[in-house]
Design an enzyme around this catalytic site. Sequence first.
Site, mmCIF file in Angstrom:
data_model
loop_
_atom_site.group_PDB
_atom_site.id
_atom_site.type_symbol
_atom_site.label_atom_id
_atom_site.label_comp_id
_atom_site.label_asym_id
_atom_site.label_seq_id
_atom_site.Cartn_x
_atom_site.Cartn_y
_atom_site.Cartn_z
ATOM 1 N NE ARG A 1 -12.752 -35.803 -5.274
ATOM 2 C CZ ARG A 1 -11.878 -36.635 -5.841
ATOM 3 N NH1 ARG A 1 -11.623 -36.559 -7.141
ATOM 4 N NH2 ARG A 1 -11.261 -37.532 -5.093
ATOM 5 C CE1 TYR B 1 -18.340 -30.148 -10.953
ATOM 6 C CE2 TYR B 1 -17.877 -27.807 -11.188
ATOM 7 C CZ TYR B 1 -17.725 -29.107 -11.628
ATOM 8 O OH TYR B 1 -16.975 -29.368 -12.748
ATOM 9 C CG ASP C 1 -11.390 -35.645 -11.767
ATOM 10 O OD1 ASP C 1 -10.959 -35.386 -12.900
ATOM 11 O OD2 ASP C 1 -11.035 -35.033 -10.742
ATOM 12 N NE ARG D 1 -11.183 -31.799 -21.496
ATOM 13 C CZ ARG D 1 -10.034 -31.688 -22.153
ATOM 14 N NH1 ARG D 1 -8.893 -31.946 -21.518
ATOM 15 N NH2 ARG D 1 -10.003 -31.326 -23.415
#
Length: 260
Positions: free
Chosen positions: A202, A111, A52, A50
């Site tokens: 992040r 990622y 952001d 999911r």
Amino acid sequence: MPRYALKVEYHGRPFAGWQRQADQPSVQGAIEDALAKLEPGPHTIAAAGRTDAGVHATGQVAQCDMTRDWDPFRLSEALNYHLKPLPVAIVAAARVDDDWHARFSAVERRYLFRLLMRRAPATHDAGLVWQVKQRLDPAPMRAAAAYLVGNHDFTTFRSSICQAASPVKTLDEITIEALDGVSGPELRFRLRARSFLHNQVRSIVGTLERVGAGAWSPEDVRTALEARDRAACGPVSPPEGLYLAGVGYPADPFTTDAAT
């Protein structure tokens, strides 16, 4: 009901994230609306991760259940037709077993984070990179990243609203590549793990940026990790540089039926 895996690419800027929301646009909602144009709904799809608001994907994977027995290529083409003009594309589709699950069958997430280093405002890459004005030194950043690889309590690098049952995760890889991008010098971070905590990538990239800028030492990152305290984390990087780049499964669902 036949089940299909969908490989999804999207630009995150127009969306409040992947997850469907009642009053804001989402990637999940866009795909479910497109599915409703093909077969009566309601449709509820699931995804491997999911993302952001503002986060992109080049390799998100989702699943959908259909009534008709669709040819995977025709299904992807029909969905892409109804997704226009939104920046969402089904780049591959495949028929999968009824017990296959986009999230729970996954064994790896990958990622990518793009960081652009230049003073002039980005034009072509606006919204697709985190832009900083100074050059960063990747060597100490790599030294700092090495402390984060492996099995650790990542409380420092998880969001305060993270709902994961445990902060302990195994980070299999962090690589930092320096290259000349289209818009200028870039650092590209690639992170790989079975799963990630909310805001973990992040938080890590934002902290490593402080190392590259000379404000932190590599050992400061080790100290922050060992603190197991969110307050010890460096700044959290903005979402626009982050991409869900791929999802791994014991058997790649797109190797045989993938649309190309």
